[in-house]
Design a protein around this motif. Structure first.
Motif, short mmCIF file in Angstrom:
data_model
loop_
_atom_site.label_atom_id
_atom_site.label_comp_id
_atom_site.label_asym_id
_atom_site.label_seq_id
_atom_site.Cartn_x
_atom_site.Cartn_y
_atom_site.Cartn_z
N GLN A 155 0.94 -1.16 0.12
CA GLN A 155 -0.08 -0.01 -0.03
C GLN A 155 0.87 1.13 0.29
N ASP A 156 1.81 1.02 0.80
CA ASP A 156 2.74 2.62 1.18
C ASP A 156 3.79 2.45 -0.13
N ARG A 157 3.94 1.46 -0.91
CA ARG A 157 4.78 1.56 -1.79
C ARG A 157 6.39 1.33 -1.46
N SER A 158 6.56 0.66 -0.35
CA SER A 158 7.73 0.35 0.06
C SER A 158 8.32 -0.89 0.09
N ILE A 159 7.36 -1.88 -0.27
CA ILE A 159 7.83 -3.16 -0.58
C ILE A 159 7.28 -3.58 -1.83
N VAL A 160 7.95 -4.18 -2.77
CA VAL A 160 7.45 -5.01 -3.84
C VAL A 160 6.98 -6.22 -3.65
N VAL A 161 5.45 -6.74 -4.08
CA VAL A 161 5.05 -7.97 -3.56
C VAL A 161 4.38 -8.69 -4.78
N PRO A 162 5.27 -9.48 -5.08
CA PRO A 162 4.77 -10.20 -6.43
C PRO A 162 3.80 -11.30 -5.79
N GLY A 163 2.70 -11.47 -6.67
CA GLY A 163 1.81 -12.43 -5.98
C GLY A 163 0.99 -12.16 -4.83
N LEU A 164 0.46 -13.20 -4.36
CA LEU A 164 -0.32 -13.16 -3.23
C LEU A 164 0.25 -12.70 -1.90
N PRO A 165 0.05 -11.77 -1.14
CA PRO A 165 0.74 -11.53 0.13
C PRO A 165 0.77 -12.67 1.16
N ALA A 166 -0.26 -13.42 0.99
CA ALA A 166 -0.47 -14.55 1.84
C ALA A 166 0.59 -15.68 1.40
N ASP A 167 0.59 -15.87 0.23
CA ASP A 167 1.81 -16.84 -0.17
C ASP A 167 3.37 -16.31 0.03
N ASP A 168 3.51 -14.86 -0.39
CA ASP A 168 4.59 -14.54 -0.15
C ASP A 168 5.27 -14.48 1.08
N ALA A 169 4.42 -14.21 2.03
CA ALA A 169 4.63 -14.17 3.63
C ALA A 169 5.41 -15.53 3.96
N VAL A 170 4.72 -16.66 3.51
CA VAL A 170 5.30 -17.89 3.94
C VAL A 170 6.83 -18.09 3.09
N ALA A 171 7.01 -17.61 1.92
CA ALA A 171 8.12 -17.61 0.97
C ALA A 171 9.27 -16.58 2.09
N VAL A 172 8.91 -15.46 2.45
CA VAL A 172 9.86 -14.86 3.26
C VAL A 172 10.15 -15.46 4.52
N LEU A 173 9.15 -16.12 5.04
CA LEU A 173 9.53 -16.98 6.50
C LEU A 173 10.49 -18.18 6.09
N ALA A 174 10.30 -18.79 4.96
CA ALA A 174 11.08 -19.78 4.55
C ALA A 174 12.64 -19.22 4.26
N GLN A 175 12.75 -17.86 3.73
CA GLN A 175 13.91 -17.26 3.56
C GLN A 175 14.48 -17.10 4.83
N LEU A 176 14.11 -16.36 5.63
CA LEU A 176 14.49 -16.04 7.22
C LEU A 176 14.97 -17.30 7.53
N GLN A 177 14.04 -18.51 7.71
CA GLN A 177 14.65 -19.82 8.47
C GLN A 177 15.60 -20.39 7.82
N GLY A 178 15.66 -20.48 6.43
CA GLY A 178 16.59 -20.84 5.68
C GLY A 178 18.00 -20.31 5.76
N ALA A 179 18.00 -18.89 5.79
CA ALA A 179 19.15 -18.18 5.88
C ALA A 179 19.78 -18.13 7.37
N GLN A 180 18.91 -18.57 8.42
CA GLN A 180 19.67 -19.20 9.60
C GLN A 180 20.34 -20.22 9.68
N LEU A 181 19.52 -21.53 9.06
CA LEU A 181 20.09 -22.44 8.95
C LEU A 181 21.48 -22.67 8.03
N LEU A 182 21.61 -21.63 6.78
CA LEU A 182 22.70 -21.85 6.21
C LEU A 182 24.01 -21.09 6.81
#
Lengths: 188, 188
Positions: free
Chosen positions: A137-164
């Motif tokens: 809404q405030d044009r500060s983040i590019v969100v491709p596709g559904l925010p509900a799906d993208d939220a899962v993707a972001v969490l995966a990346q956060l946890q995967g980054a910690q793992l790595l």
DNA sequence: ATATCTCTACCGACTAGTAGGTTGACACGG
DNA sequence: CCGTGTCAACCTACTAGTCGGTAGAGATAT
């Protein structure tokens, strides 16, 4: 200081570093300067301690996220603070988010612990979705596709980054693994 | 069938499902229909078995990735095949990529295992980087920032997606967690 | 004031079971 | 006869968990 709380502290650190199966009451007892039997007095079974640790952790995480949202002016600011939160956790406790640390041990978790783990993950995903929505809404983040799906993707990346980062013993790798998230945020 | 290879098979499955600390020689022996001592004949110490499993796995993974690259016409095709590879592994062995499964147990790994784990991760990252580079050239993948950094980000997302899917017991979550990767690829 | 009662926190010693690992003997095929 | 593979029996260390009991604090009753 309260012995029970102290045990939860030590238990949390142990679980984040080595998972649920990676620490013992004997190990914990030595750290706390107490006997094994005394831990059983506070937490009759290991699963009781595990649940107490997970419960308190989930509470604290949700509170921290809500604090972030209420003090952030843009979606990007909130998301950035969240990334920093996960990065800091990696340094502080030399361990990961409990949710990732427990995923590997899921097979040996009790049913209540599994349920609480699921609930915690869902809460974080819901929070991320709301932040992505705000950022779109405030044009500060590019969100491709559904925010509900993208939220899962972001969490995966956060946890995967910690793992790595932990797998390599190279904490700086966390930041690199966050690069594509950073690229989606407009600098404030 | 060769007993030794059979043990490596069973060991790999066990490690992918429960991590390095999550299985025992006794457990393995029962599965193989053999005695514990016989396993020690083939692999004197657990670390020897762990290393053999990891070694073979890394080889197979690199081979699979190279096969993908040589049969893909575009970068996006190769990346998509890689995503499918990680997704299939989740179903087949009901376990994760060994690299993610071992990250949690890093503290109890021997030095050679740690080194091999690091090498495997670096190889996958290098492969991803070359694929991203190709995808940028043939305009089939959107690559924000440095391909070298983005490759780490993609691997984090792959491993995190496996983690999240396993933690929830909901394998479909893997696909959702890949949404932002899919969005960056032009459909072929 | 003192004796009794109750509760929390703790502890030493124990249990049954499992961990990884060792030893010495037996079978079998080249 | 020798190497390979298997096995029963054993070992030490550790796992979670139980048992009976103790030290001390606070309340209560006499």
């Amino acid at each position: 200081m309260n012995t029970r709380d102290h045990l939860v502290d030590l238990g949390e650190a142990a679980m984040r570093q080595n998972g649920y199966g990676g620490f013992s009451y004997a190990h914990l007892a030595k750290q706390a300067g107490i006997r094994k039997a005394s831990i059983h007095h506070h937490f009759p079974a290991k699963a009781d301690l595990g649940l107490a640790v997970l419960d308190r952790y989930a509470d604290r995480l949700v509170t921290a996220l809500n604090d972030i949202k209420s003090t952030s002016r843009t979606g990007a600011q909130a998301l950035q603070a969240c990334v920093t939160l996960y990065r800091t956790a990696l340094d502080d406790s030399n361990g990961m988010c409990l949710c990732s640390a427990l995923a590997a041990d899921r097979a040996i978790l009790t049913e209540p612990m599994k349920q609480m783990l699921d609930r915690a993950n869902r809460k974080v995903i819901a929070w991320l979705e709301s932040v992505l929505l705000l950022g779109r809404q405030d044009r500060s983040i590019v969100v491709p596709g559904l925010p509900a799906d993208d939220a899962v993707a972001v969490l995966a990346q956060l946890q995967g980054a910690q793992l790595l980062a932990k797998a390599s013993g190279h904490m700086a790798l966390f930041n690199t693994a966050m690069s594509s998230i950073q690229a989606r945020m407009s600098r404030s």
